[in-house]
Design a protein around this motif. Structure first.
Motif, PDB file in Angstrom:
ATOM      1  N   ALA A 356       0.815  -1.206   0.000  1.00  0.00           N
ATOM      2  CA  ALA A 356       0.000   0.000   0.000  1.00  0.00           C
ATOM      3  C   ALA A 356       0.850   1.257   0.000  1.00  0.00           C
ATOM      4  CB  ALA A 356      -0.933  -0.006   1.216  1.00  0.00           C
ATOM      5  N   GLY A 357       2.170   1.114   0.037  1.00  0.00           N
ATOM      6  CA  GLY A 357       3.071   2.259   0.083  1.00  0.00           C
ATOM      7  C   GLY A 357       3.719   2.371   1.442  1.00  0.00           C
ATOM      8  N   GLY A 358       4.924   2.958   1.482  1.00  0.00           N
ATOM      9  CA  GLY A 358       5.641   3.090   2.741  1.00  0.00           C
ATOM     10  C   GLY A 358       6.291   1.795   3.152  1.00  0.00           C
ATOM     11  N   ASP A 359       6.809   1.815   4.376  1.00  0.00           N
ATOM     12  CA  ASP A 359       7.518   0.655   4.907  1.00  0.00           C
ATOM     13  C   ASP A 359       6.832   0.154   6.162  1.00  0.00           C
ATOM     14  OD1 ASP A 359       9.424   0.783   2.900  1.00  0.00           O
ATOM     15  OD2 ASP A 359      10.691   2.174   4.027  1.00  0.00           O
ATOM     16  N   LEU A 360       7.108  -1.106   6.457  1.00  0.00           N
ATOM     17  CA  LEU A 360       6.526  -1.762   7.625  1.00  0.00           C
ATOM     18  C   LEU A 360       7.627  -2.321   8.502  1.00  0.00           C
ATOM     19  CD1 LEU A 360       3.946  -3.916   5.652  1.00  0.00           C
ATOM     20  CD2 LEU A 360       3.350  -1.939   7.066  1.00  0.00           C
ATOM     21  N   ALA A 361       7.383  -2.285   9.803  1.00  0.00           N
ATOM     22  CA  ALA A 361       8.260  -3.001  10.724  1.00  0.00           C
ATOM     23  C   ALA A 361       8.010  -4.493  10.563  1.00  0.00           C
ATOM     24  CB  ALA A 361       7.981  -2.568  12.160  1.00  0.00           C
ATOM     25  N   GLY A 362       9.027  -5.270  10.887  1.00  0.00           N
ATOM     26  CA  GLY A 362       8.881  -6.709  10.724  1.00  0.00           C
ATOM     27  C   GLY A 362       7.682  -7.253  11.461  1.00  0.00           C
ATOM     28  N   ASN A 363       7.477  -6.800  12.713  1.00  0.00           N
ATOM     29  CA  ASN A 363       6.377  -7.354  13.492  1.00  0.00           C
ATOM     30  C   ASN A 363       5.017  -6.812  13.073  1.00  0.00           C
ATOM     31  OD1 ASN A 363       6.405  -4.769  14.544  1.00  0.00           O
ATOM     32  ND2 ASN A 363       7.389  -5.378  16.471  1.00  0.00           N
ATOM     33  N   ALA A 364       4.999  -5.863  12.144  1.00  0.00           N
ATOM     34  CA  ALA A 364       3.734  -5.331  11.644  1.00  0.00           C
ATOM     35  C   ALA A 364       3.434  -5.825  10.241  1.00  0.00           C
ATOM     36  CB  ALA A 364       3.755  -3.808  11.650  1.00  0.00           C
ATOM     37  N   ALA A 365       4.350  -6.579   9.658  1.00  0.00           N
ATOM     38  CA  ALA A 365       4.212  -6.985   8.262  1.00  0.00           C
ATOM     39  C   ALA A 365       3.433  -8.288   8.157  1.00  0.00           C
ATOM     40  CB  ALA A 365       5.578  -7.140   7.610  1.00  0.00           C
ATOM     41  N   ARG A 366       2.656  -8.395   7.106  1.00  0.00           N
ATOM     42  CA  ARG A 366       1.953  -9.617   6.748  1.00  0.00           C
ATOM     43  C   ARG A 366       2.440 -10.039   5.360  1.00  0.00           C
ATOM     44  NH1 ARG A 366       1.552  -8.829  11.164  1.00  0.00           N
ATOM     45  NH2 ARG A 366      -0.288  -8.575  12.489  1.00  0.00           N
ATOM     46  N   VAL A 367       2.797 -11.305   5.226  1.00  0.00           N
ATOM     47  CA  VAL A 367       3.397 -11.784   3.987  1.00  0.00           C
ATOM     48  C   VAL A 367       2.531 -12.897   3.419  1.00  0.00           C
ATOM     49  CG1 VAL A 367       5.470 -12.678   2.872  1.00  0.00           C
ATOM     50  CG2 VAL A 367       5.663 -11.244   4.917  1.00  0.00           C
ATOM     51  N   LEU A 368       2.199 -12.784   2.146  1.00  0.00           N
ATOM     52  CA  LEU A 368       1.422 -13.815   1.472  1.00  0.00           C
ATOM     53  C   LEU A 368       2.367 -14.913   0.989  1.00  0.00           C
ATOM     54  CD1 LEU A 368      -1.481 -14.455   0.455  1.00  0.00           C
ATOM     55  CD2 LEU A 368      -0.780 -13.498  -1.733  1.00  0.00           C
ATOM     56  N   PRO A 369       2.216 -16.121   1.476  1.00  0.00           N
ATOM     57  CA  PRO A 369       3.136 -17.203   1.091  1.00  0.00           C
ATOM     58  C   PRO A 369       2.805 -17.809  -0.272  1.00  0.00           C
ATOM     59  CG  PRO A 369       1.528 -18.013   2.646  1.00  0.00           C
ATOM     60  CD  PRO A 369       1.233 -16.550   2.489  1.00  0.00           C
ATOM     61  N   VAL A 370       2.370 -16.982  -1.184  1.00  0.00           N
ATOM     62  CA  VAL A 370       2.061 -17.409  -2.548  1.00  0.00           C
ATOM     63  C   VAL A 370       2.804 -16.480  -3.489  1.00  0.00           C
ATOM     64  CG1 VAL A 370       0.250 -17.745  -4.251  1.00  0.00           C
ATOM     65  CG2 VAL A 370      -0.220 -18.225  -1.856  1.00  0.00           C
ATOM     66  N   ASP A 371       3.542 -17.048  -4.409  1.00  0.00           N
ATOM     67  CA  ASP A 371       4.336 -16.231  -5.335  1.00  0.00           C
ATOM     68  C   ASP A 371       3.418 -15.638  -6.399  1.00  0.00           C
ATOM     69  OD1 ASP A 371       6.324 -14.992  -6.692  1.00  0.00           O
ATOM     70  OD2 ASP A 371       7.212 -16.810  -7.534  1.00  0.00           O
ATOM     71  N   ALA A 372       2.728 -14.573  -6.020  1.00  0.00           N
ATOM     72  CA  ALA A 372       1.756 -13.943  -6.911  1.00  0.00           C
ATOM     73  C   ALA A 372       1.783 -12.429  -6.681  1.00  0.00           C
ATOM     74  CB  ALA A 372       0.361 -14.505  -6.652  1.00  0.00           C
ATOM     75  N   PRO A 373       2.759 -11.730  -7.252  1.00  0.00           N
ATOM     76  CA  PRO A 373       2.870 -10.279  -7.042  1.00  0.00           C
ATOM     77  C   PRO A 373       1.615  -9.514  -7.455  1.00  0.00           C
ATOM     78  CG  PRO A 373       4.872 -11.142  -8.041  1.00  0.00           C
ATOM     79  CD  PRO A 373       3.875 -12.244  -8.062  1.00  0.00           C
ATOM     80  N   GLU A 374       0.965  -9.958  -8.521  1.00  0.00           N
ATOM     81  CA  GLU A 374      -0.233  -9.245  -8.954  1.00  0.00           C
ATOM     82  C   GLU A 374      -1.351  -9.415  -7.932  1.00  0.00           C
ATOM     83  OE1 GLU A 374      -2.734  -6.869 -11.168  1.00  0.00           O
ATOM     84  OE2 GLU A 374      -0.560  -7.144 -11.210  1.00  0.00           O
TER      85      GLU A 374
END
Length: 1004
Positions: A356-374
């Motif tokens: 969504a823009g900007g940066d996130l701290a590690g403990n605030a980040a959510r990562v989608l474990p699917v290789d789908a950038p779009e």
């Protein structure tokens, strides 16, 4: 060197030191020992480092990138630099051994580190634009009067012959070498690249004609080192006195280190496993090889960790993950502590690029474990804290710094309830399908995936949704989209996607749309809705539109406008339909079972579509190939079901609505259409069954009439009058052509036949009476129903007698004892016995004229009458002589002509056979033959009489089954022999042969 004599107060500094030595005899020793420790310990091998730090500080103070030049001239190592010149504070620091004059923000400005020069010289000099200073071991020894002195405690002015600072430089350190110049230059050259990285204010270093330079890109933080052997690029970040540097290639792609050592800024022996190089002023042991562990080093390591995310932020978004420490064992104690500190900072500081823009701290980040950038891009404003990084690898890596992998189920939950255009959903489905095909996710995880519908709603889960196969304007989709049909999940055409079909949605053309359970439920309640005021016109229009191109069966409950209100389609008749002419007027209208479709509505729609929905233009059919029960709402269906036990239902509906005077016209309508004609001639079908009983032809049911050609039914049924129907039509509706088969007779048929036989006004032929009685007996034996016993019956003489005055004939010999008016009898069949066998008189095999005792008993049960053999009280009253069959030559000759075996036993032959008893008034009555046995086993003779019945006799001639008697006539003997031999049907033939035993009698 000309200039300001004693510009830096050197006389005063020397005097102060000498006074201190005189006042404290141990001070000289302490200074000497301290300098020795510096030279041999912490600053050993740090010559260039210390001089370069001074040059960098000078450049920083001057605000201009610094230039350092190293040359060897006349046995002297000369190190010149640009920047702020030497000042009084700097000289004082040089001569103090324990103090530094470096201001805040500098690395090291002429402090104790200058002692590093003592590794190569004992006579160092510094010349600057502001003056100079000389240190000399020999002059200090002379001045102090001691053999062991510190070199850097007593400063002197340079001599007048001291050359000035080289052009272009502000300060030069001159060191007469006490070691080989080549070794020193090699060491210096090796250290230059690290120093250019560690000292941002140092831009260029020349060593004996070889040049190293540093160029920094202020926008990216990338430092380019141009060196004699080539170019190296490093992404750097400077903060809080530390420098982090990461190798990059010419395109800026990181080349993370797999192993390195801590730099302070020169290399130590502390191994590090971080992917970037650290330059930090960490306190080290005097050897300069090991860090002073504990509280002394922790603040610097903490500062380095705090600066680490800054290096990550300086990289491109896709490159930052390379700085996450790899999962491996620490390489040293310092490495372990630093890795933990770095991981904690990466968890707390913002550095992970957010979609969504900007940066996130590690403990605030959510990562989608699917290789789908779009997919990640589409979820930018759906999943808070979603990182741009995606895939199983990045997810596992970022989890080590506090990030949380967000599963597909979490994504689906986040998608639930959001408002997006259908095309957005289509794009989302594209990315999910690609991930599904790549086996990166499981289809089961997408079970609740939201689906936008054509009506503007969004529902969870594709299962059961319908995907339109054609454009909305072509398929009726526009009409359906406007319907408020609960459960009708019609996918918006802009969102229709193969993924939805994979997940349980169905491709839907008009046929599939019409079969949708939700639509069918709406159709089922449409009349109720219309009556309650709901506008069902959109539903009607949609169904009619879809029905143009598909099968509309099963939608007959659709509400349509009638002349008197809303009715089901299958309760309506097209205006002008011929079937309206045969229905009872009271059956059609507001209170009738049917109504007429609104005229204007009928004119505006295709009649074929309307009739496909169930609107009648003729008679309607009910078709069920696997019926389970009598639940098709056919008239009198239960009675038909019990009688026919049908394997299928193929019947005409609404027959009970036909007017009494319209039946011939109605039957002609049924015959005109192949479908209804087929129902009319369906074997065992409801239509013919019902019409035969309830239609009216000249005021009577078709089953009450016979076809004119069915003369064998004359007397029992009247010929059908001319009602304008063909013979085929009359036959089809049940006008009789013959007696029915026993298997098809039901209780009503049996009762009808009994009534007609008992009608004294009817002249029923005697043969027809016998055939009807046989039919009634077989019906009774089949136990298909129960007939109420008639009060009157048709006797054997053709008269109608009271049921209490007659008996059922079950033995043919009894006919001679009573008048025919006393008997009721069945049409006969041959006895059931094998070749040469015998049958029990009166048994099921015997008595062909009676149809056997079982048939007679069934008729007796049906009519509730006694059997004659059980009630007739008459016995043989004449005398006779027993004769075995084998001793009767005439009988034996007949048997030979007929090709049959003689039966066992014999017959009692009477000159005149008579019987007497109560039933014959006590007088003797002549009879041609007699069987003195009860058909039910009650013998009517004396044992040992010598007679032999069909069951035979024992070896002593004792009667065990009955006794046959015959008058000595061909008729009497023929009957007895035919009965005994199972040849009852040939008794007349036998009688003729007994009279004339010639083949011509048999053949002629």
């Amino acid at each position: 060197m000309s200039g300001l004599p004693d510009a830096f107060g050197l006389d005063r500094l020397r005097a102060a030191v000498l006074r201190a030595w005189r006042d404290s005899p141990t001070r000289l020793t302490e200074d000497t020992n301290a300098e020795r420790d510096l030279r041999a310990g912490g600053y050993r091998d740090r010559l260039l480092v210390e001089l370069a730090q001074n040059a960098a500080d000078a450049a920083a103070l001057a605000g201009q990138p610094g230039h350092l030049r190293v040359t060897v001239t006349g046995g002297e190592l000369r190190v010149a630099n640009t920047g702020a010149p030497l000042d009084e504070a700097g000289v004082a620091a040089l001569a103090s051994l324990r103090a530094s004059a470096k201001p805040a923000g500098t690395v090291g400005r002429f402090g104790v580190g200058f002692a590093a020069v003592l590794a190569v010289t004992s006579e160092p000099r510094i010349v600057s634009r502001t003056g100079g200073v000389v240190f000399s071991e020999q002059r200090t020894k002379d001045e102090a009067g001691a053999a062991d002195v510190p070199v850097l405690r007593l400063p002197w002015e340079p001599g007048d012959d001291e050359p000035p600072v080289p052009d272009g430089f502000d300060t030069e350190v001159r060191l007469p070498l006490a070691v080989p110049a080549g070794d020193v230059l090699d060491t210096i050259a090796a250290e230059v690249p690290d120093l250019l990285l560690a000292l941002p204010w140092l831009a260029r270093v020349d060593v004996e004609g070889r040049t190293w330079s540093r160029a920094a890109d202020s926008g990216t933080g990338v430092v380019t080192l141009t060196m004699p052997e080539g170019t190296a690029r490093w992404s750097t970040h400077v903060d809080d006195g530390v420098v982090w540097a990461l190798p990059v290639d010419d395109g800026g792609t990181p080349l993370p280190l797999t192993e390195d050592v801590l730099h302070t800024p020169t290399p130590t022996d502390e191994r590090l496993s971080l992917p970037a190089r650290l330059f930090a002023p960490v306190p080290v042991e005097p050897s300069r090889r090991r860090v002073l562990t504990g509280e002394a080093a922790r603040p610097v390591l903490a500062a380095a960790a705090r600066a680490y995310p800054g290096l990550a932020r300086s990289l491109a978004s896709d490159d930052r993950r390379v700085l996450v420490p790899s999962a491996r064992f620490p390489l040293s104690e310092v490495d372990s502590e630093l890795r933990d500190l770095v991981a904690a900072e990466l968890s707390e500081q913002d550095w992970i690029p957010a979609v969504a823009g900007g940066d996130l701290a590690g403990n605030a980040a959510r990562v989608l474990p699917v290789d789908a950038p779009e997919l990640v891009r589409l979820l930018a404003d759906v999943v808070p804290g979603l990182a741009t990084a995606c895939g199983h690898g990045p997810a596992r890596l970022l989890e080590t710094v506090g990030a949380r992998a967000i599963g597909v189920a979490d994504v689906v939950e986040a998608l639930t309830g959001i408002d997006r255009e259908p095309v957005w959903w289509h794009g989302l489905y594209d990315t999910l399908l690609a991930a599904l095909d790549a086996r990166q996710l499981d289809a089961a995880e997408l079970g609740a995936l939201p689906v936008p519908l054509a009506d503007g709603r969004t529902v969870p889960g594709p299962r059961g949704a319908l995907l339109p196969e054609s454009a909305p304007e072509e398929s009726g989709l526009l009409e359906l989209a406007g319907l408020d049909v609960v459960g009708l999940h019609l996918v918006h055409p802009d969102a229709a996607h193969p993924l939805l079909e994979r997940l349980g949605a169905h491709r839907a053309g008009p046929a599939e749309l019409l079969k949708a359970p939700a639509l069918r439920e709406a159709v089922e309640r449409s009349v109720e809705d219309a009556v309650s005021g709901v506008d069902v016109r959109p539903l009607v229009d949609a169904v009619l539109r879809l029905a143009r191109d598909s099968d509309a069966s099963g939608l007959s409950a659709l509400a349509l406008p009638a002349r008197s209100g809303w009715r089901r389609a299958d309760e309506l008749v097209l205006p002008g339909a011929p079937v309206l002419d045969v229905f009872d007027p009271e059956a059609v209208g507001e209170d009738g079972a049917l109504d007429v479709l609104d005229d204007a509505f009928a004119e505006s729609h295709d009649p074929a579509v309307l009739t496909a929905l169930g609107v009648l233009d003729s008679f309607a059919l009910i078709v069920d190939d696997e019926p389970a029960d009598a639940d098709h709402e056919l008239p009198d269906e239960t009675a038909w079901w019990e009688a026919a036990a049908p394997a299928r239902v193929y019947a005409v509906r609404d027959l009970d609505l036909i007017a009494d005077d319209a039946w011939p016209a109605a039957i002609r309508l049924l015959a005109q259409r192949p479908e209804t004609w087929r129902a009319l001639i369906e074997p065992g079908g409801h239509t013919s069954w019902w019409l035969a009983r309830f239609a009216l032809l000249d005021g009577r049911a078709p089953a009450d009439w016979r076809m004119p050609a069915a003369r064998d039914l004359a007397g029992l049924f009247d010929p059908v009058p001319d009602v304008g129907l063909s013979p085929e039509q009359l036959t089809a509706v049940g006008v009789r052509t013959a007696l029915p088969d026993a298997a098809t007779v039901d209780t009503d048929d049996a009762a009808e036949l009994c009534d007609r036989l008992a009608d004294p006004e009817r002249e029923v032929p005697l043969g027809l009476t016998l055939r009807v009685h046989r039919l009634l007996a077989e019906h009774q034996r089949a136990a298909t129903g129960h007939v109420d016993p008639p009060d009157s019956v048709r006797a054997l003489d053709g008269t109608v007698a009271d049921a209490g005055d007659v008996v059922v004939l079950d033995g043919p010999w009894l006919l001679g004892a009573l008048p025919s008016a006393r008997f009721v009898a069945c049409e006969g069949t041959a006895p059931d016995r094998g070749p040469g066998g015998s049958a029990m008189p009166g048994s099921a095999a015997g008595g062909a004229a009676t149809g056997g005792t079982a048939t007679a008993a069934a008729l007796a049960e049906a009519f509730d009458l006694p059997l004659a053999g059980a009630v007739v009280d008459a016995e043989v009253s004449s005398d006779g002589e027993f004769a075995p069959w084998t001793e009767l030559p005439a009988v034996a000759e007949v048997a030979e002509l007929l090709g049959v075996a003689l039966p066992d036993g014999g017959v009692v032959v009477h000159e005149r056979l008579t019987v007497a008893g109560a039933d014959v008034g006590g007088a003797d009555v002549d009879v041609p033959w007699w069987c003195s046995v009860d058909p039910y086993g009650d013998d009517r003779h004396e044992a040992g009489q010598g007679g032999v019945g069909p069951a035979g006799v024992d070896a002593g001639g004792v009667d065990v089954g009955g006794v046959l008697h015959a008058s000595d006539t061909s008729d009497g003997l023929a009957r007895a022999f035919a009965w005994a031999g199972g040849l009852w049907a040939r008794r007349w033939e036998i009688a003729a042969l007994l009279d004339e035993p010639d083949p011509r009698t048999l053949l002629g």
